[in-house]
Design a protein around this motif. Structure first.
Motif, PDB file in Angstrom:
ATOM      1  N   GLY A   1      -6.061 -37.608 -27.975  1.00  0.00           N
ATOM      2  CA  GLY A   1      -5.478 -36.352 -27.492  1.00  0.00           C
ATOM      3  C   GLY A   1      -6.327 -35.148 -27.834  1.00  0.00           C
ATOM      4  O   GLY A   1      -6.473 -34.221 -27.023  1.00  0.00           O
ATOM      5  N   LEU A   2      -6.888 -35.126 -29.034  1.00  0.00           N
ATOM      6  CA  LEU A   2      -7.763 -34.007 -29.419  1.00  0.00           C
ATOM      7  C   LEU A   2      -9.033 -33.976 -28.573  1.00  0.00           C
ATOM      8  O   LEU A   2      -9.492 -32.900 -28.169  1.00  0.00           O
ATOM      9  N   LEU A   3      -9.597 -35.144 -28.313  1.00  0.00           N
ATOM     10  CA  LEU A   3     -10.771 -35.192 -27.438  1.00  0.00           C
ATOM     11  C   LEU A   3     -10.426 -34.698 -26.039  1.00  0.00           C
ATOM     12  O   LEU A   3     -11.186 -33.927 -25.435  1.00  0.00           O
ATOM     13  N   GLU A   4      -9.297 -35.109 -25.545  1.00  0.00           N
ATOM     14  CA  GLU A   4      -8.890 -34.682 -24.210  1.00  0.00           C
ATOM     15  C   GLU A   4      -8.571 -33.190 -24.192  1.00  0.00           C
ATOM     16  O   GLU A   4      -8.863 -32.496 -23.221  1.00  0.00           O
ATOM     17  N   PHE A   5      -7.982 -32.681 -25.264  1.00  0.00           N
ATOM     18  CA  PHE A   5      -7.661 -31.257 -25.362  1.00  0.00           C
ATOM     19  C   PHE A   5      -8.926 -30.408 -25.373  1.00  0.00           C
ATOM     20  O   PHE A   5      -8.955 -29.311 -24.814  1.00  0.00           O
ATOM     21  N   GLN A   6      -9.985 -30.901 -25.993  1.00  0.00           N
ATOM     22  CA  GLN A   6     -11.256 -30.181 -26.047  1.00  0.00           C
ATOM     23  C   GLN A   6     -12.084 -30.367 -24.781  1.00  0.00           C
ATOM     24  O   GLN A   6     -13.187 -29.855 -24.685  1.00  0.00           O
TER      25      GLN A   6
END
Length: 82
Positions: free
Chosen positions: A63-68
């Protein structure tokens, strides 16, 4: 967040399957607590335990990778939209 939702739902289905498998094995071996003497029971418990321990971290990191908006990293995991 589409990729994260996809993998979170797939891991949730896997968790339900492993919990069901562990529960039915407990009934079959009449083991209410722990693994007893059955190596099959221990493997079933550890499979569910490992998923429960590591899946949340993987989903958070995804999720953090996708958010960034790190599309290059996500393309290694899933075919991203063009």
């Amino acid at each position: 967040m589409e990729i994260t939702l996809l993998y979170a739902s797939l891991l949730s289905i896997l968790a339900v399957f492993l919990a069901y498998k562990t529960g039915t094995l407990r009934l079959k071996t009449n083991t209410l607590l722990g693994a007893g003497d059955s190596s099959e029971m221990l493997q079933s418990i550890r499979a569910f335990g490992n998923l429960s321990e590591y899946a949340p971290l993987a989903i958070i990191m995804l999720g953090l990778l996708e958010f960034q908006d790190v599309a290059s990293w996500l393309s290694l995991i899933h075919i991203s939209e063009p």
